[in-house]
Design a protein around this motif. Structure first.
Motif, mmCIF file in Angstrom:
data_model
loop_
_atom_site.group_PDB
_atom_site.id
_atom_site.type_symbol
_atom_site.label_atom_id
_atom_site.label_comp_id
_atom_site.label_asym_id
_atom_site.label_seq_id
_atom_site.Cartn_x
_atom_site.Cartn_y
_atom_site.Cartn_z
ATOM 1 N N MET A 1 -10.404 13.858 -11.577
ATOM 2 C CA MET A 1 -10.291 12.434 -11.897
ATOM 3 C C MET A 1 -9.214 12.227 -12.947
ATOM 4 N N THR A 2 -8.405 11.197 -12.768
ATOM 5 C CA THR A 2 -7.462 10.827 -13.808
ATOM 6 C C THR A 2 -8.222 10.163 -14.957
ATOM 7 N N LEU A 3 -7.561 10.039 -16.100
ATOM 8 C CA LEU A 3 -8.207 9.381 -17.237
ATOM 9 C C LEU A 3 -8.588 7.951 -16.873
ATOM 10 N N GLU A 4 -7.706 7.254 -16.160
ATOM 11 C CA GLU A 4 -8.000 5.866 -15.785
ATOM 12 C C GLU A 4 -9.204 5.791 -14.853
ATOM 13 N N GLU A 5 -9.321 6.744 -13.936
ATOM 14 C CA GLU A 5 -10.467 6.760 -13.033
ATOM 15 C C GLU A 5 -11.761 7.044 -13.787
ATOM 16 N N LYS A 6 -11.669 7.915 -14.766
ATOM 17 C CA LYS A 6 -12.855 8.199 -15.578
ATOM 18 C C LYS A 6 -13.294 6.963 -16.362
ATOM 19 N N LEU A 7 -12.357 6.325 -17.022
ATOM 20 C CA LEU A 7 -12.704 5.163 -17.848
ATOM 21 C C LEU A 7 -13.231 4.016 -16.999
ATOM 22 N N ALA A 8 -12.723 3.884 -15.774
ATOM 23 C CA ALA A 8 -13.216 2.825 -14.899
ATOM 24 C C ALA A 8 -14.709 2.988 -14.625
ATOM 25 N N GLN A 9 -15.200 4.220 -14.624
ATOM 26 C CA GLN A 9 -16.629 4.461 -14.389
ATOM 27 C C GLN A 9 -17.478 4.140 -15.615
ATOM 28 N N LEU A 64 -21.405 -8.490 -1.430
ATOM 29 C CA LEU A 64 -21.590 -7.242 -2.174
ATOM 30 C C LEU A 64 -21.464 -6.034 -1.255
ATOM 31 N N TRP A 65 -22.082 -6.102 -0.088
ATOM 32 C CA TRP A 65 -21.969 -4.965 0.845
ATOM 33 C C TRP A 65 -20.505 -4.742 1.232
ATOM 34 N N SER A 66 -19.788 -5.834 1.422
ATOM 35 C CA SER A 66 -18.370 -5.719 1.763
ATOM 36 C C SER A 66 -17.584 -5.082 0.627
ATOM 37 N N GLU A 67 -17.871 -5.501 -0.607
ATOM 38 C CA GLU A 67 -17.166 -4.936 -1.757
ATOM 39 C C GLU A 67 -17.496 -3.460 -1.949
ATOM 40 N N GLN A 68 -18.761 -3.111 -1.723
ATOM 41 C CA GLN A 68 -19.122 -1.694 -1.851
ATOM 42 C C GLN A 68 -18.399 -0.864 -0.791
ATOM 43 N N ARG A 69 -18.296 -1.398 0.422
ATOM 44 C CA ARG A 69 -17.538 -0.670 1.452
ATOM 45 C C ARG A 69 -16.083 -0.535 1.041
ATOM 46 N N ARG A 70 -15.519 -1.587 0.447
ATOM 47 C CA ARG A 70 -14.125 -1.509 0.008
ATOM 48 C C ARG A 70 -13.945 -0.445 -1.063
ATOM 49 N N LEU A 71 -14.881 -0.389 -2.012
ATOM 50 C CA LEU A 71 -14.782 0.625 -3.063
ATOM 51 C C LEU A 71 -14.874 2.033 -2.495
ATOM 52 N N THR A 72 -15.684 2.206 -1.465
ATOM 53 C CA THR A 72 -15.849 3.554 -0.909
ATOM 54 C C THR A 72 -14.702 3.952 0.020
ATOM 55 N N THR A 73 -13.979 2.963 0.541
ATOM 56 C CA THR A 73 -12.916 3.292 1.505
ATOM 57 C C THR A 73 -11.509 3.062 0.971
ATOM 58 N N SER A 74 -11.369 2.193 -0.038
ATOM 59 C CA SER A 74 -10.027 1.805 -0.467
ATOM 60 C C SER A 74 -9.652 2.295 -1.856
ATOM 61 N N THR A 75 -10.557 2.963 -2.553
ATOM 62 C CA THR A 75 -10.188 3.605 -3.815
ATOM 63 C C THR A 75 -10.132 5.108 -3.581
ATOM 64 N N ARG A 76 -9.364 5.804 -4.390
ATOM 65 C CA ARG A 76 -9.116 7.225 -4.135
ATOM 66 C C ARG A 76 -10.399 8.049 -4.137
#
Length: 748
Positions: A1-9, A64-76
């Motif tokens: 994970m990059t630092l930015e990816e870590k902080l986003a969590q 919300l379901w759509s956004e969760q799918r986007r997070l799982t498919t469109s973020t690294r």
């Protein structure tokens, strides 16, 4: 994970945040970051997706379901967001069931029912894709002037711990993580003022404020904890590793996630003045043990990234927090979730919700005085008077969706059935003529114009029911609730004058108090010229009015008991029944702090006798005290008694309370029926911090009693704890086990 990816969590994003004041100083902290930009690297939490505005649950679930799918498919990394909501009096969402406020949970003294409520709330949350609930509040009440008293359970740590842990279990059994609030000491704020400094000694902290949290962590297995806004002895809790790591993790073994109260990290700079900027605030909070910044990333994003890159903050601290967040998401099943189909045909207020809400409301109503007028036979003419007589808002607490959010959306329907007391009494007494007069407003101090009409209505009636109390809200929008602290404990506005003038009409008066805090109403209880009966109900929720109507008529009998002492005056605060000898009334001071009604007090429509309290004369310091007491319904009505056993350590190395609750049990008996109640009390319940702050059970004389309150010693016994001083380290918190044996035919 990059630092930015870590902080986003490690941060949330408040999708619907607007100008509405639904959190402290939210407007000042509002983030200008676009949602798409904020979630480009993923996101830890989505903040109050359902609970910030009145949104249709099915439509929002689809989003919300759509956004969760986007997070799982469109973020690294493809990591879904954790969704959290408030759930203190039920899920804080439009059209969701609204249960009694936590102070009413305490009044009911029924952990099993609270656990059922928690599970029902969690079931709704789970259906909507919500993973974490920001409840329960485990702050022990110290001063009723504090506006957040209605969010608390009791002034007794054992009561808070047992009922709060029950809520945790119920919520988490449904697959939703509970969050303990507010760790720790928040309710002991100076003069009852929100966010004010806390001045408590280490012993009081250890023996009063920490035990409920320890019970919920070590017995309830809670998965999340939220920090207190306050400072203790000059150190903000949000920056205290001693509390958030030393006690919580190192001592108790908590392995969940610590989240910040909203904006608490930034407050280290803006309100506490211990951080020069957001970056230093983030460093202090992260070092102390706060894993996630809520509601958004004011400090844990760019400001913290700069500190990590400069070498001021080791990236290993970020990794520590990220691993905890990912472990929580894995535990919740988020890392493997597919989000195929959102729910449809959502009912957030189904029959189970309403059944639990009704039972808890009925069990929480406290009868404070009664000259025989109650239960109320079928009257021909009722004068229903008071600012809360025809108000649905007066039935709900500060963190109900209606009072927390809908107040900013006038004209929007509440979305579920919540009858007022006027409507409920009309249904309860269909043949009676009911005249309604408001009399006065909740808090206007000068408008007396309606009192004369109220008095005339009373004169023309057989009975006058005057409904007074509070209106819950936030930060000045109400008489009680977060930020609504007071200097006086008199009923707000002209309500006392209204009651007194209606009493002078000569018609018998029943006073009903719908409030979020206990008020100094001794004038109504201890005078022969006062109301004929007084009922106290702490924001009883959507089924509260039918429950009160049922109790007034006698269809149900009152069984609530005070979870907090009824104050004599504001000047007698802070007060707790857990005071040592010199903390109460005595002959070396002219000031009397004796409460108007003591902790545990509550009348019903029958009488109970408690007798034959028996204990073994000697019990080792590492043993169990077995106490039995006989309870008999000596009246002519079926009713429920709250059997309470108290103890006093007569001689100890440090001062001890004159009374301490050891156990409680609700027992329902028919007229003439008897039961023997057995309490198995671990001696660890008598443990305290000695002069070296070791938690110990000392040998010596212990006095036990059972009565109708902490101040009523109806039957007593004495025993001796024998053996060496027992040091308690690493042991689970002590819980009293109770067994009820009915001795006479009892269909209940």
């Amino acid at each position: 994970m990059t630092l930015e990816e870590k902080l986003a969590q490690l941060v949330g994003f408040w999708v619907d945040q607007g100008d509405e004041v639904v959190a402290p100083r939210a407007g000042e902290m509002a983030s200008s970051t676009r949602y798409e930009d904020a979630t480009a690297q993923g996101i830890g939490h989505l903040t109050r997706v359902y609970g910030s505005r009145p949104v249709d649950a099915e439509e929002r679930a689809t989003w919300l379901w759509s956004e969760q799918r986007r997070l799982t498919t469109s973020t690294r990394l493809g990591i879904p967001a954790l969704v959290h909501e408030e759930c203190l009096t039920g899920l804080a969402a439009w059209k969701a069931a609204t249960f009694p406020t936590p102070l009413a949970w305490g009044a009911a003294f029924d952990p099993e029912l609270v656990e059922r409520m928690g599970h029902a709330i969690g079931r709704s949350m789970k259906q909507l894709g919500i993973h974490q609930g920001l409840a329960p509040v485990l702050d022990v009440i110290r001063d009723p002037r504090w506006g957040r008293v209605d969010e608390c359970i009791a002034e007794d740590p054992y009561t808070v711990g047992t009922i709060g842990t029950a809520y945790v279990r119920g919520l988490q059994q449904s697959g939703v993580h509970a969050t303990l609030k507010h760790f720790v000491g928040y309710s002991a704020s100076q003069a009852g003022r929100n966010h004010a400094p806390v001045h408590i000694g280490r012993r009081e902290l250890e023996d009063v404020f920490l035990p409920p949290f320890e019970m919920a962590v070590r017995l309830g297995g809670v998965r999340s904890v939220m920090n207190s806004y306050s400072e203790i002895d000059g150190v903000p809790v949000a920056a205290s590793a001693a509390y958030l790591t030393g006690i919580l993790r190192d001592r108790w073994g908590f392995d969940g996630v610590v989240v910040s109260d909203y904006f608490a990290v930034a407050f280290l700079q803006t309100m506490h003045g211990v951080a020069a900027d957001r970056g230093q605030a983030a460093q202090l909070a992260l070092e102390a043990g706060i894993d996630v910044e809520l509601p958004s990333g004011d400090a844990y994003l760019q400001p913290l990234a700069e500190r990590v890159r400069s070498g001021d903050v080791p990236e290993s601290l970020v990794d520590r927090a990220v691993l905890r967040v990912l472990a929580q998401k894995e535990d919740l099943g988020l890392l493997d979730a597919t989000f195929d189909e959102p729910p449809s045909q959502i009912d957030l207020d189904d029959a189970e919700h309403r059944s639990i809400a009704r039972a808890l409301a009925e069990q929480s109503v406290i009868l404070l005085a009664n000259d025989g007028v109650l239960p109320l036979a079928e009257p021909a003419r009722i004068a229903l008077i008071g600012p809360n007589a025809d108000s649905a808002d007066a039935l709900m607490g500060c963190y109900s969706f209606a009072n927390h959010v809908l107040a900013h959306h006038p004209g929007t329907p509440v979305g579920f059935d919540i009858p007022t007391l006027l409507e409920s009494l009309t249904s309860q007494y269909p043949t009676a003529s009911i005249t309604h007069e408001q009399g006065c407003s909740i808090d206007a101090a000068t408008d007396t114009g309606g009192i004369a009409a109220a008095v005339e209505a009373a004169r023309a009636a057989d009975i006058a029911i005057v409904v007074v109390g509070d209106r819950a809200g936030l930060f000045g929008r109400g008489t009680v609730g977060e930020g609504n602290d007071v200097e006086s404990l008199e009923l707000p506005g002209l309500q006392r004058e209204l009651v007194e003038q209606v009493v002078e009409s000569g018609t018998p008066v029943i006073m009903v108090v719908l409030s979020g805090r206990p008020y100094a109403i001794g004038w109504a209880l201890d005078s022969t010229d006062g109301p004929a009966a007084v009922l106290q109900s702490f924001f009883p929720g959507e089924e509260g009015a039918p429950a009160i109507a049922s109790i007034l008529s006698g269809d149900a009998a009152p069984s609530g008991h005070l979870p907090v002492s009824l104050p004599r005056s504001a000047g007698a605060q802070p007060f707790s029944y857990l005071h040592p000898l010199l903390g109460g009334p005595n002959d070396v001071t002219s000031s009397d702090s004796t409460p108007t009604r003591p902790f545990g007090f509550g009348l019903t429509y029958t009488t109970f006798a408690h007798s034959e309290l028996q204990v073994e004369p000697e019990v080792p310091t590492d043993g169990t005290i077995t106490a039995t007491v006989r309870v008999r319904n000596t009246g002519d009505r079926r009713a429920t008694d709250l059997v309470q056993v108290y103890a006093r350590d007569l001689l100890a190395s440090v001062t001890r309370p004159v009374a301490q609750l050891m156990g409680y049990q609700r027992v329902t008996l028919e007229p003439g029926a008897e039961a023997v109640v057995r309490f198995d009390v671990p001696t660890a319940q008598l443990a305290f911090s000695d002069r070296d702050f070791d938690r110990v059970v000392e040998p010596g004389e212990i006095r036990l009693w059972v009565g109708t309150s902490c101040a009523d010693e109806e039957t007593d016994a004495q025993l001796t704890l024998t053996g060496p001083v027992r040091r308690i380290a690493g042991e689970l918190p002590a819980i009293t086990e109770t067994t009820v044996t009915h001795l006479a035919p009892n269909p209940a």
